[in-house]
Design a protein around this motif. Structure first.
Motif, PDB file in Angstrom:
ATOM      1  N   PRO A 151       9.320 -28.076 102.708  1.00  0.00           N
ATOM      2  CA  PRO A 151       9.083 -27.180 103.840  1.00  0.00           C
ATOM      3  C   PRO A 151       7.737 -27.473 104.498  1.00  0.00           C
ATOM      4  N   THR A 152       7.771 -27.586 105.796  1.00  0.00           N
ATOM      5  CA  THR A 152       6.578 -27.916 106.554  1.00  0.00           C
ATOM      6  C   THR A 152       6.075 -26.664 107.262  1.00  0.00           C
ATOM      7  N   PRO A 153       4.788 -26.341 107.072  1.00  0.00           N
ATOM      8  CA  PRO A 153       4.252 -25.185 107.804  1.00  0.00           C
ATOM      9  C   PRO A 153       4.480 -25.363 109.304  1.00  0.00           C
ATOM     10  N   ASP A 154       4.786 -24.260 109.979  1.00  0.00           N
ATOM     11  CA  ASP A 154       5.071 -24.320 111.414  1.00  0.00           C
ATOM     12  C   ASP A 154       3.971 -25.029 112.189  1.00  0.00           C
ATOM     13  N   LYS A 155       2.724 -24.751 111.833  1.00  0.00           N
ATOM     14  CA  LYS A 155       1.592 -25.326 112.566  1.00  0.00           C
ATOM     15  C   LYS A 155       1.535 -26.843 112.420  1.00  0.00           C
ATOM     16  N   MET A 156       2.238 -27.387 111.442  1.00  0.00           N
ATOM     17  CA  MET A 156       2.176 -28.809 111.151  1.00  0.00           C
ATOM     18  C   MET A 156       3.456 -29.546 111.550  1.00  0.00           C
ATOM     19  N   ALA A 157       4.556 -28.847 111.621  1.00  0.00           N
ATOM     20  CA  ALA A 157       5.873 -29.471 111.783  1.00  0.00           C
ATOM     21  C   ALA A 157       5.963 -30.379 113.003  1.00  0.00           C
ATOM     22  N   ASP A 158       5.617 -29.863 114.165  1.00  0.00           N
ATOM     23  CA  ASP A 158       5.732 -30.672 115.379  1.00  0.00           C
ATOM     24  C   ASP A 158       4.806 -31.876 115.358  1.00  0.00           C
ATOM     25  N   LYS A 159       3.605 -31.667 114.849  1.00  0.00           N
ATOM     26  CA  LYS A 159       2.626 -32.761 114.817  1.00  0.00           C
ATOM     27  C   LYS A 159       3.108 -33.902 113.927  1.00  0.00           C
ATOM     28  N   ILE A 160       3.579 -33.567 112.739  1.00  0.00           N
ATOM     29  CA  ILE A 160       3.957 -34.620 111.793  1.00  0.00           C
ATOM     30  C   ILE A 160       5.250 -35.318 112.204  1.00  0.00           C
ATOM     31  N   ARG A 161       6.181 -34.575 112.753  1.00  0.00           N
ATOM     32  CA  ARG A 161       7.439 -35.196 113.183  1.00  0.00           C
ATOM     33  C   ARG A 161       7.239 -36.082 114.404  1.00  0.00           C
ATOM     34  N   GLY A 162       6.157 -35.849 115.138  1.00  0.00           N
ATOM     35  CA  GLY A 162       5.865 -36.666 116.305  1.00  0.00           C
ATOM     36  C   GLY A 162       5.150 -37.967 115.983  1.00  0.00           C
ATOM     37  N   LEU A 163       4.802 -38.168 114.709  1.00  0.00           N
ATOM     38  CA  LEU A 163       4.104 -39.389 114.310  1.00  0.00           C
ATOM     39  C   LEU A 163       5.079 -40.395 113.710  1.00  0.00           C
ATOM     40  N   SER A 164       4.858 -41.651 114.017  1.00  0.00           N
ATOM     41  CA  SER A 164       5.687 -42.720 113.443  1.00  0.00           C
ATOM     42  C   SER A 164       5.291 -42.948 111.992  1.00  0.00           C
ATOM     43  N   ARG A 165       6.115 -43.702 111.271  1.00  0.00           N
ATOM     44  CA  ARG A 165       5.794 -44.045 109.880  1.00  0.00           C
ATOM     45  C   ARG A 165       4.490 -44.836 109.817  1.00  0.00           C
ATOM     46  N   GLU A 166       4.255 -45.702 110.811  1.00  0.00           N
ATOM     47  CA  GLU A 166       3.026 -46.492 110.858  1.00  0.00           C
ATOM     48  C   GLU A 166       1.810 -45.589 111.071  1.00  0.00           C
ATOM     49  N   GLN A 167       1.962 -44.566 111.886  1.00  0.00           N
ATOM     50  CA  GLN A 167       0.862 -43.635 112.113  1.00  0.00           C
ATOM     51  C   GLN A 167       0.577 -42.799 110.867  1.00  0.00           C
ATOM     52  N   LEU A 168       1.632 -42.389 110.180  1.00  0.00           N
ATOM     53  CA  LEU A 168       1.435 -41.661 108.924  1.00  0.00           C
ATOM     54  C   LEU A 168       0.713 -42.543 107.905  1.00  0.00           C
ATOM     55  N   ASP A 169       1.076 -43.818 107.882  1.00  0.00           N
ATOM     56  CA  ASP A 169       0.415 -44.760 106.984  1.00  0.00           C
ATOM     57  C   ASP A 169      -1.068 -44.880 107.332  1.00  0.00           C
ATOM     58  N   ALA A 170      -1.376 -44.909 108.618  1.00  0.00           N
ATOM     59  CA  ALA A 170      -2.778 -44.973 109.044  1.00  0.00           C
ATOM     60  C   ALA A 170      -3.537 -43.723 108.588  1.00  0.00           C
ATOM     61  N   LEU A 171      -2.898 -42.567 108.684  1.00  0.00           N
ATOM     62  CA  LEU A 171      -3.533 -41.326 108.210  1.00  0.00           C
ATOM     63  C   LEU A 171      -3.859 -41.404 106.722  1.00  0.00           C
ATOM     64  N   THR A 172      -2.904 -41.898 105.929  1.00  0.00           N
ATOM     65  CA  THR A 172      -3.168 -41.957 104.483  1.00  0.00           C
ATOM     66  C   THR A 172      -4.256 -42.974 104.161  1.00  0.00           C
ATOM     67  N   HIS A 173      -4.352 -44.044 104.928  1.00  0.00           N
ATOM     68  CA  HIS A 173      -5.457 -44.991 104.723  1.00  0.00           C
ATOM     69  C   HIS A 173      -6.792 -44.332 105.072  1.00  0.00           C
ATOM     70  N   TYR A 174      -6.790 -43.506 106.110  1.00  0.00           N
ATOM     71  CA  TYR A 174      -8.016 -42.789 106.464  1.00  0.00           C
ATOM     72  C   TYR A 174      -8.443 -41.862 105.319  1.00  0.00           C
ATOM     73  N   TYR A 175      -7.523 -41.045 104.815  1.00  0.00           N
ATOM     74  CA  TYR A 175      -7.875 -40.128 103.735  1.00  0.00           C
ATOM     75  C   TYR A 175      -8.276 -40.907 102.473  1.00  0.00           C
ATOM     76  N   ALA A 176      -7.629 -42.032 102.214  1.00  0.00           N
ATOM     77  CA  ALA A 176      -7.996 -42.862 101.065  1.00  0.00           C
ATOM     78  C   ALA A 176      -9.394 -43.441 101.223  1.00  0.00           C
ATOM     79  N   SER A 177      -9.805 -43.690 102.462  1.00  0.00           N
ATOM     80  CA  SER A 177     -11.133 -44.268 102.712  1.00  0.00           C
ATOM     81  C   SER A 177     -12.250 -43.269 102.484  1.00  0.00           C
ATOM     82  N   ARG A 178     -11.929 -41.998 102.408  1.00  0.00           N
ATOM     83  CA  ARG A 178     -12.930 -40.932 102.271  1.00  0.00           C
ATOM     84  C   ARG A 178     -13.351 -40.787 100.814  1.00  0.00           C
TER      85      ARG A 178
END
Length: 193
Positions: free
Chosen positions: A165-192
């Protein structure tokens, strides 16, 4: 002889009182160490670090595992063995531990792209680059910065597919991102780190 008998009987009388107190928060939390690491600092890339996470976030997660609302391989079965009071005690224990970012490899170019995506889509809830939860403890979202990349990949895929289940505030944002963009996000968080 009388003194030994008095000591033995006194010890037996105290034993039920000692056991009636139940397990301490540390004892309950130690049951999580096999997967989540000592004091909740994960050493495995598919398991999140619990140390330093907001107590409200941990309690809510455990309740969702217990009810089956949040998918899992093992956590749902484990959560059914605990009470809400146990969840609160474990969450308080873990929230008081220091979050230790996972030392992991990441792609610097993807991390730079992920930082921009974070700023555009995630920073309102996952403040300080994902390293702080919101000030409102009741509506906390957990710490992303420094979590294992593999764990974040799995979680984002579950959110995007609707399996989790995806919180409403997050659902549209995450579904609008491609798999490549999600991968970029996880690389960003991993870099922290």
């Amino acid at each position: 002889m009388k003194l030994k008998l008095i000591v033995l009987l006194g010890g037996m009388a105290l034993s039920p009182a000692i056991w009636a107190a139940g397990p301490t928060p540390a004892m309950l939390s130690n049951t999580c160490a096999g997967c989540h690491g000592t004091n909740g600092i994960s050493a495995g890339p598919n398991t999140p670090t619990l140390a330093g996470q907001p107590a409200a976030y941990l309690v809510e997660s455990m309740k969702k595992f217990k009810s089956g609302e949040r998918p899992s391989s093992i956590m749902g079965r484990l959560a059914r063995g605990y009470t809400d009071a146990d969840f609160a005690a474990m969450a308080e224990f873990f929230s008081k531990r220091e979050f230790v970012p996972a030392r992991q490899k990441f792609d610097a170019a993807k991390a730079a792209e992920g930082e921009l995506l974070h700023q555009q889509n995630c920073r309102k809830c996952h403040t300080e680059g994902g390293s702080q939860e919101k000030d409102n403890e009741e509506d906390s979202d957990g710490i992303l910065a420094g979590q294992w990349k593999e764990y974040l990949d799995l979680a984002l895929d579950e959110f995007r597919s609707g399996k989790r289940p995806t919180p409403d505030k997050m659902a549209d944002k995450i579904r609008g991102l491609s798999r490549e963009q999600l991968d970029a996000l996880t690389h960003y968080y991993a870099s922290r780190q």
